[in-house]
Design a protein around this motif. Structure first.
Motif, PDB file in Angstrom:
ATOM      1  N   MET A 105       0.814  -1.201   0.000  1.00  0.00           N
ATOM      2  CA  MET A 105       0.000   0.000   0.000  1.00  0.00           C
ATOM      3  C   MET A 105       0.857   1.265   0.000  1.00  0.00           C
ATOM      4  O   MET A 105       0.546   2.222  -0.685  1.00  0.00           O
ATOM      5  CB  MET A 105      -0.913  -0.002   1.225  1.00  0.00           C
ATOM      6  N   ASP A 108       1.959   1.887  -3.465  1.00  0.00           N
ATOM      7  CA  ASP A 108       0.831   2.311  -4.288  1.00  0.00           C
ATOM      8  C   ASP A 108       0.554   3.794  -4.088  1.00  0.00           C
ATOM      9  O   ASP A 108       0.278   4.517  -5.035  1.00  0.00           O
ATOM     10  CB  ASP A 108      -0.444   1.533  -3.943  1.00  0.00           C
ATOM     11  N   MET A 109       0.628   4.256  -2.857  1.00  0.00           N
ATOM     12  CA  MET A 109       0.347   5.660  -2.574  1.00  0.00           C
ATOM     13  C   MET A 109       1.402   6.547  -3.214  1.00  0.00           C
ATOM     14  O   MET A 109       1.091   7.612  -3.724  1.00  0.00           O
ATOM     15  CB  MET A 109       0.276   5.890  -1.068  1.00  0.00           C
ATOM     16  N   THR A 118      -7.093   6.441  -7.087  1.00  0.00           N
ATOM     17  CA  THR A 118      -7.610   5.484  -6.126  1.00  0.00           C
ATOM     18  C   THR A 118      -8.172   6.279  -4.961  1.00  0.00           C
ATOM     19  O   THR A 118      -7.503   7.157  -4.435  1.00  0.00           O
ATOM     20  CB  THR A 118      -6.495   4.542  -5.638  1.00  0.00           C
ATOM     21  N   TYR A 123      -7.972   2.886  -0.029  1.00  0.00           N
ATOM     22  CA  TYR A 123      -6.764   2.720   0.770  1.00  0.00           C
ATOM     23  C   TYR A 123      -7.118   2.316   2.204  1.00  0.00           C
ATOM     24  O   TYR A 123      -6.462   1.464   2.788  1.00  0.00           O
ATOM     25  CB  TYR A 123      -5.930   4.001   0.788  1.00  0.00           C
ATOM     26  N   ARG A 126      -8.140  -1.296   2.248  1.00  0.00           N
ATOM     27  CA  ARG A 126      -6.966  -2.151   2.094  1.00  0.00           C
ATOM     28  C   ARG A 126      -6.165  -2.189   3.400  1.00  0.00           C
ATOM     29  O   ARG A 126      -5.684  -3.240   3.815  1.00  0.00           O
ATOM     30  CB  ARG A 126      -6.108  -1.658   0.944  1.00  0.00           C
TER      31      ARG A 126
END
Length: 168
Positions: A105, A108-109, A118, A123, A126
């Motif tokens: 994560m 991804d951020m 997203t 988030y 997740r």
């Protein structure tokens, strides 16, 4: 579906609890009313009361959107549509562990810079899934520790001394 974790929308959860309470109240009210009718020697009124409560119970049940197939079979697969409507998977089975530097994560951020591709909710969901996995792992480790502790206690209670390479 064994031990799968799901998130539920707050409104669905509250509706579920309210439905249980309403059905419980309905049952208690029915028992009181029928008992009162029978004690008064009015069996025909007791039958009318039963019919009225039966209708209320049926209407309440219908509001829950439980499939008739599930009511007959009890098979969780027959709840697929209701589950899809009311539950969110806590995480995907194929999802990674979410630790830094492993494509989780945090990466991804950084990749999309929280630029709106997203949603923040995605988030958060997740993150909750990752926390659930960690919690499940901690629970398994704790269970293993309890088993280990019980084994040590059995050895000590039987007067046996555990092997210790550090002993003099």
């Amino acid at each position: 579906m064994d031990n799968e974790l799901y998130l539920i929308h707050l409104d669905d959860y509250l509706s579920h609890i309210d439905g249980k309470l309403e059905m419980y109240d309905l049952l208690l009210e029915l028992v009181r009313s029928v008992r009162k009718d029978l004690e008064a020697g009015e069996p025909s009124q007791a039958i009318r009361t039963l019919c009225a409560y039966e209708q209320q119970a049926h209407e309440l049940y219908e509001s829950w959107d439980i499939s008739d197939a599930y009511a007959e079979s009890g098979a969780p697969d027959d709840l697929a549509q209701l589950m899809e409507d009311e539950l969110l998977p806590a995480w995907d089975e194929d999802e990674d562990t979410g630790t830094e530097n492993d494509g989780g994560m945090a990466d991804d951020m950084e990749d999309d810079g929280m630029n709106g591709e997203t949603s923040a909710a995605a988030y958060l969901l997740r993150a909750v899934g990752q926390l659930n996995r960690v919690t499940a792992n901690i629970l398994e480790i704790t269970k293993a520790m309890v088993v280990y502790e019980n084994a040590i206690d059995r050895i000590l209670n039987n007067g046996e001394m555990p092997e210790n390479d550090c002993a003099d």
